[in-house]
Design a protein around this motif. Sequence first.
Motif, PDB file in Angstrom:
ATOM      1  N   ARG A 129      66.807  13.165  56.990  1.00  0.00           N
ATOM      2  CA  ARG A 129      65.965  13.843  55.998  1.00  0.00           C
ATOM      3  C   ARG A 129      64.929  14.701  56.698  1.00  0.00           C
ATOM      4  O   ARG A 129      64.407  14.335  57.750  1.00  0.00           O
ATOM      5  N   GLN A 130      64.598  15.836  56.049  1.00  0.00           N
ATOM      6  CA  GLN A 130      63.548  16.729  56.517  1.00  0.00           C
ATOM      7  C   GLN A 130      62.714  17.166  55.333  1.00  0.00           C
ATOM      8  O   GLN A 130      63.242  17.447  54.250  1.00  0.00           O
ATOM      9  N   ASN A 131      61.416  17.243  55.542  1.00  0.00           N
ATOM     10  CA  ASN A 131      60.522  17.577  54.437  1.00  0.00           C
ATOM     11  C   ASN A 131      60.805  18.969  53.875  1.00  0.00           C
ATOM     12  O   ASN A 131      60.801  19.174  52.663  1.00  0.00           O
ATOM     13  N   ALA A 132      61.051  19.935  54.749  1.00  0.00           N
ATOM     14  CA  ALA A 132      61.307  21.295  54.278  1.00  0.00           C
ATOM     15  C   ALA A 132      62.562  21.350  53.405  1.00  0.00           C
ATOM     16  O   ALA A 132      62.611  22.093  52.414  1.00  0.00           O
ATOM     17  N   PHE A 133      63.566  20.568  53.748  1.00  0.00           N
ATOM     18  CA  PHE A 133      64.804  20.533  52.961  1.00  0.00           C
ATOM     19  C   PHE A 133      64.544  19.884  51.605  1.00  0.00           C
ATOM     20  O   PHE A 133      65.023  20.360  50.575  1.00  0.00           O
ATOM     21  N   THR A 134      63.753  18.796  51.601  1.00  0.00           N
ATOM     22  CA  THR A 134      63.371  18.171  50.333  1.00  0.00           C
ATOM     23  C   THR A 134      62.623  19.170  49.458  1.00  0.00           C
ATOM     24  O   THR A 134      62.784  19.186  48.228  1.00  0.00           O
ATOM     25  N   GLY A 135      61.805  20.025  50.081  1.00  0.00           N
ATOM     26  CA  GLY A 135      61.061  21.030  49.335  1.00  0.00           C
ATOM     27  C   GLY A 135      61.948  21.987  48.565  1.00  0.00           C
ATOM     28  O   GLY A 135      61.580  22.452  47.473  1.00  0.00           O
ATOM     29  N   LYS A 136      63.130  22.301  49.103  1.00  0.00           N
ATOM     30  CA  LYS A 136      64.063  23.184  48.392  1.00  0.00           C
ATOM     31  C   LYS A 136      64.561  22.523  47.108  1.00  0.00           C
ATOM     32  O   LYS A 136      64.739  23.182  46.075  1.00  0.00           O
ATOM     33  N   TYR A 137      64.769  21.220  47.154  1.00  0.00           N
ATOM     34  CA  TYR A 137      65.221  20.488  45.972  1.00  0.00           C
ATOM     35  C   TYR A 137      64.069  20.339  44.968  1.00  0.00           C
ATOM     36  O   TYR A 137      64.294  20.376  43.754  1.00  0.00           O
ATOM     37  N   ALA A 138      62.859  20.204  45.500  1.00  0.00           N
ATOM     38  CA  ALA A 138      61.692  20.160  44.617  1.00  0.00           C
ATOM     39  C   ALA A 138      61.542  21.481  43.873  1.00  0.00           C
ATOM     40  O   ALA A 138      61.264  21.499  42.659  1.00  0.00           O
ATOM     41  N   ALA A 139      61.740  22.582  44.570  1.00  0.00           N
ATOM     42  CA  ALA A 139      61.665  23.892  43.924  1.00  0.00           C
ATOM     43  C   ALA A 139      62.742  24.047  42.855  1.00  0.00           C
ATOM     44  O   ALA A 139      62.511  24.638  41.791  1.00  0.00           O
ATOM     45  N   ALA A 140      63.925  23.495  43.115  1.00  0.00           N
ATOM     46  CA  ALA A 140      65.001  23.542  42.124  1.00  0.00           C
ATOM     47  C   ALA A 140      64.609  22.778  40.860  1.00  0.00           C
ATOM     48  O   ALA A 140      64.927  23.199  39.742  1.00  0.00           O
TER      49      ALA A 140
END
Length: 253
Positions: A157-168
């Motif tokens: 897991r990476q925070n920046a990648f989680t951020g893309k899903y949060a934006a979705a």
Amino acid sequence: MWRNTDRNIKSAVPIVWPRLVLFGDSLSQHALEEGGWGSRLAEKLVRRCDVVCRGLSGYNSRFARLVLPRILPYTNKKEENENTTVTVLLGSNDSVSPVSPQQHVPLAEFEENLQGIVSYLASLGIQKKNIVVISPPPLCEPKWVVECKKCGYNVDRQNAFTGKYAAACMRVAAQAQTSSLDLWTLMQHELHNWQDYLSDGLHLSPAGQRFLAEALWTLLEPLLADLPSILPRWDAVNHERPEDSLLTWPQSD
């Protein structure tokens, strides 16, 4: 004396309690633990609304979309859901690296799944404003690395990648005109020590549980403000003829 007890009980009209359903992954499953964000909301809503936990640890949006109709079955009596509110908190598992294929869901599919979940909830008669899409919280990578090493997991897991899903999540909520809470952004912008709000880097610590409860209550309070206390106070019940008070509520309340 109160008479015809059996007849009164058999003719009593069932009370349909309003519901707050917490739907999602482990972040929702843990919500009703002591001090959890769901427990804190339940305390605020006691006797006004049932708080129902339907969190499923480890689930991604693909799994969640499939099981949702089994959790909240379709009904033609849509008025039954007029006083239902649902929180949808997904994305933490979808956003793992493809190195964990059992949980990873590509971003485009995640967004499509979330749209399907929201659309299904609306088809049940749940008001769009009462559907609350919550983004996953940020990921504290150093803590998660320690947790993975301790448990023998891949660091996936990476925070920046989680951020893309949060934006979705926020895109879906905006398009569907539902309520939303961008937990990923809110925690990092409002908390200088947001890492302390995560227990293992992924799940909420007691401070994180409290933070989510308070942020969510800001959204929910206006939606649920008109819910009355269900059934009259004990001292408002006609003790000589309690059926007059208890079997006619809310008309006589």
